[in-house]
Design a protein around this motif. Structure first.
Motif, short mmCIF file in Angstrom:
data_model
loop_
_atom_site.label_atom_id
_atom_site.label_comp_id
_atom_site.label_asym_id
_atom_site.label_seq_id
_atom_site.Cartn_x
_atom_site.Cartn_y
_atom_site.Cartn_z
N VAL A 114 0.83 -1.20 0.00
CA VAL A 114 0.00 0.00 0.00
C VAL A 114 0.86 1.25 0.00
CG1 VAL A 114 -0.21 0.24 2.52
CG2 VAL A 114 -2.10 0.99 1.02
N ALA A 115 2.10 1.15 0.49
CA ALA A 115 3.00 2.30 0.47
C ALA A 115 3.38 2.68 -0.96
CB ALA A 115 4.25 1.99 1.29
N ASP A 116 3.26 1.75 -1.89
CA ASP A 116 3.58 2.03 -3.30
C ASP A 116 2.43 2.69 -4.04
OD1 ASP A 116 6.16 0.74 -3.15
OD2 ASP A 116 5.10 -1.19 -3.20
N VAL A 117 1.29 2.83 -3.39
CA VAL A 117 0.09 3.39 -4.01
C VAL A 117 0.02 4.89 -3.70
CG1 VAL A 117 -2.42 3.33 -4.06
CG2 VAL A 117 -1.12 1.21 -3.89
N ASP A 118 -0.30 5.67 -4.70
CA ASP A 118 -0.34 7.12 -4.52
C ASP A 118 -1.67 7.62 -4.00
OD1 ASP A 118 2.34 7.96 -5.92
OD2 ASP A 118 1.38 6.53 -7.29
N TRP A 119 -2.77 6.97 -4.41
CA TRP A 119 -4.10 7.40 -4.00
C TRP A 119 -4.96 6.17 -3.69
CZ3 TRP A 119 -3.96 12.50 -3.47
CH2 TRP A 119 -3.09 13.23 -4.29
N VAL A 120 -5.75 6.28 -2.63
CA VAL A 120 -6.65 5.20 -2.23
C VAL A 120 -8.06 5.75 -2.10
CG1 VAL A 120 -7.19 3.46 -0.51
CG2 VAL A 120 -4.80 3.97 -1.02
N LEU A 121 -8.98 5.17 -2.85
CA LEU A 121 -10.39 5.54 -2.77
C LEU A 121 -11.17 4.36 -2.23
CD1 LEU A 121 -10.84 7.27 -6.24
CD2 LEU A 121 -10.49 8.38 -4.03
N THR A 122 -12.02 4.60 -1.25
CA THR A 122 -12.80 3.52 -0.67
C THR A 122 -14.27 3.91 -0.60
OG1 THR A 122 -12.95 4.07 1.71
CG2 THR A 122 -10.84 3.27 0.90
N HIS A 123 -15.12 2.91 -0.51
CA HIS A 123 -16.54 3.15 -0.22
C HIS A 123 -16.63 3.86 1.12
CE1 HIS A 123 -20.77 2.69 0.13
NE2 HIS A 123 -20.70 1.79 1.09
N GLN A 124 -17.54 4.84 1.22
CA GLN A 124 -17.65 5.64 2.44
C GLN A 124 -19.10 5.60 2.96
OE1 GLN A 124 -15.85 9.58 2.04
NE2 GLN A 124 -14.35 8.79 0.59
N ALA A 134 -4.55 10.02 5.55
CA ALA A 134 -5.72 10.73 5.04
C ALA A 134 -5.39 11.53 3.79
CB ALA A 134 -6.28 11.65 6.12
N GLU A 135 -4.16 12.04 3.68
CA GLU A 135 -3.81 12.87 2.52
C GLU A 135 -3.72 12.07 1.22
OE1 GLU A 135 0.07 12.13 4.86
OE2 GLU A 135 -2.04 12.61 5.29
N LYS A 136 -3.74 10.75 1.31
CA LYS A 136 -3.74 9.92 0.11
C LYS A 136 -5.15 9.57 -0.37
CE LYS A 136 0.66 7.39 0.03
NZ LYS A 136 1.23 6.03 -0.12
N SER A 137 -6.16 10.13 0.28
CA SER A 137 -7.53 9.83 -0.09
C SER A 137 -8.32 11.13 -0.20
CB SER A 137 -8.16 8.89 0.94
OG SER A 137 -9.41 8.41 0.49
N VAL A 138 -9.59 11.01 -0.48
CA VAL A 138 -10.49 12.17 -0.49
C VAL A 138 -11.73 11.80 0.31
CG1 VAL A 138 -9.70 13.13 -2.68
CG2 VAL A 138 -11.52 11.43 -2.69
N VAL A 197 -3.62 4.21 -8.41
CA VAL A 197 -4.84 4.51 -7.68
C VAL A 197 -5.51 3.19 -7.30
CG1 VAL A 197 -7.06 5.71 -7.72
CG2 VAL A 197 -5.12 6.62 -9.03
N LEU A 198 -5.72 2.99 -6.00
CA LEU A 198 -6.39 1.78 -5.51
C LEU A 198 -7.82 2.13 -5.15
CD1 LEU A 198 -6.16 -1.21 -4.55
CD2 LEU A 198 -5.55 -0.31 -2.28
N LEU A 199 -8.76 1.45 -5.80
CA LEU A 199 -10.18 1.61 -5.51
C LEU A 199 -10.66 0.36 -4.78
CD1 LEU A 199 -9.67 2.67 -8.72
CD2 LEU A 199 -11.93 3.61 -8.26
N VAL A 200 -11.26 0.55 -3.61
CA VAL A 200 -11.67 -0.58 -2.78
C VAL A 200 -13.12 -0.37 -2.36
CG1 VAL A 200 -11.09 -2.03 -0.81
CG2 VAL A 200 -9.32 -0.64 -1.87
N GLY A 201 -13.94 -1.41 -2.52
CA GLY A 201 -15.35 -1.29 -2.17
C GLY A 201 -15.88 -2.47 -1.40
N VAL A 202 -17.02 -2.25 -0.77
CA VAL A 202 -17.72 -3.31 -0.06
C VAL A 202 -19.21 -2.97 -0.06
CG1 VAL A 202 -17.53 -2.23 2.23
CG2 VAL A 202 -17.73 -4.72 2.05
N GLY A 203 -20.03 -4.00 -0.07
CA GLY A 203 -21.47 -3.77 -0.07
C GLY A 203 -22.21 -4.95 0.50
N ALA A 204 -23.52 -4.83 0.57
CA ALA A 204 -24.34 -5.92 1.08
C ALA A 204 -24.09 -7.15 0.23
CB ALA A 204 -25.82 -5.52 1.03
N GLY A 205 -24.05 -8.26 0.92
CA GLY A 205 -23.90 -9.47 0.10
C GLY A 205 -23.11 -10.64 0.66
N VAL A 206 -21.96 -10.51 1.31
CA VAL A 206 -21.11 -9.32 1.43
C VAL A 206 -20.26 -9.23 0.17
CG1 VAL A 206 -19.20 -8.29 2.74
CG2 VAL A 206 -21.08 -9.42 3.93
N ALA A 207 -20.58 -8.28 -0.73
CA ALA A 207 -19.81 -8.08 -1.94
C ALA A 207 -18.61 -7.20 -1.63
CB ALA A 207 -20.68 -7.44 -3.03
#
Length: 322
Positions: A238-248, A265-269, A302-312
């Motif tokens: 994860v240290a090699d990743v510049d930006w991380v976006l996750t489900h919020q 926190a500065e690696k995300s929005v 850019v790492l995009l990570v998500g989770v949802g009901a399902g558990v998807a």
């Protein structure tokens, strides 16, 4: 690597902001306590009569404008919603295409998968482009305010409305999806449910069936597995990743996700504080906010990570091209 390029992004927040204090006044809750617990100051409720297809078309037009493309360039539209959109059939995607003035020039379909829908559709769109069918527009529309009522404060105080879109197209050398990992676990007890009224014969609303503590624990485990699988597959940390976006889904869970992934926190929005919990549109709004407000540069991961009901759950690692 899946060769694909993010050509443009956009997001739409329908209606004026609705404050947590205004909603708490309707349900007899302390706004300061609710805001501290959820991390949500405002959210947006679409005006009555707003159509998901129209919001989707608006968001997709914005992404096309950012990409410098006309709607007629699209070969495929993937419409995403965890609350069903305007109609059960035909596909809401076809109505978005019609709103864009498209007739017989591209296909359009709907993609489910709860809050994971945007990321699932992103993966499908990337593979479509890589096999020669592109550009592809992915648009997520959530009118979750229609699924809540003050009598059930837990979802009522956090859910909001939003639309977000991305247009994916042909890659330049060295850019694209470096890895993707997806899964679910439908054997677990249901956590968030919106039943089909044709089955129940009742007016259905979004219900949270699992205690918040248990939901957070399960979600963190799923997110961490997905992110670890993608990073290990790419030979990165994860240290090699510049930006991380996750489900919020809320502010406290967003903070817990960043902590679990060891992401500063500065690696995300942050978007949940002003848009609320917007289901599948959460990652799309975050991606648009990142692309428009942060110094994303060629070569960034850019790492995009998500989770949802399902558990998807799932993760996509994308490298920006020049």
């Amino acid at each position: 690597m899946i060769p694909v390029r993010i050509l443009g992004t956009a997001s739409v927040l329908p209606g004026p902001p609705v404050t947590t204090a205004a909603l708490c006044a309707r349900v007899g809750r302390d706004p300061a306590a609710v805001e501290q617990k959820t991390g949500i100051r405002t959210r947006h409720f679409a005006p009555e009569g707003t159509r998901a297809a129209d919001l989707g078309a608006q968001a997709l037009r914005g992404a096309l404008d950012a990409a410098g493309l006309e709607a007629t360039a699209l070969r495929r539209i993937l419409f995403v919603s965890s609350m069903g959109g305007d109609v059960t059939t035909p596909a809401n995607g076809s109505r978005v295409a019609a709103a864009l003035g498209l007739s017989g020039t591209c296909d359009a379909m709907d993609v489910g998968n709860a809050c994971m829908g945007f990321l699932s559709a992103f993966d499908l769109a990337a593979r479509s482009v890589a096999t020669g069918l592109g550009p592809v527009g992915v648009v997520s529309v959530e009118l979750l305010s229609r699924t809540t009522r003050p009598e059930d404060p837990r979802p009522y105080l956090v859910l909001g409305d939003a639309a977000a879109a991305v247009v994916l197209g042909q890659a330049r050398p060295g850019e694209g999806v470096l890895g993707a990992a997806f899964g679910n676990d439908g054997t677990l007890p249901p956590d968030v449910v919106l039943n089909n009224p044709h089955l129940t014969g009742e007016r259905e609303g979004m219900r949270f069936l699992t205690p918040a503590k248990d939901m957070t624990r399960v979600a963190l485990g799923a997110l961490t597995r997905a992110a670890t699988a993608v990073l290990q597959g790419a030979g990165l940390t994860v240290a090699d990743v510049d930006w991380v976006l996750t489900h919020q889904p809320n502010g406290s869970m967003f903070a817990a996700i960043l902590q679990a992934l060891e992401v500063p926190a500065e690696k995300s929005v942050t978007v949940v504080d002003t848009v609320g919990s917007v289901g599948s549109a959460s990652l799309g709004v975050g991606l648009d906010r990142l692309w428009r407000t942060r110094p994303v540069k060629p070569g960034d991961r850019v790492l995009l990570v998500g989770v949802g009901a399902g558990v998807a759950h799932g993760a996509v690692l994308y490298r920006v091209g020049g």
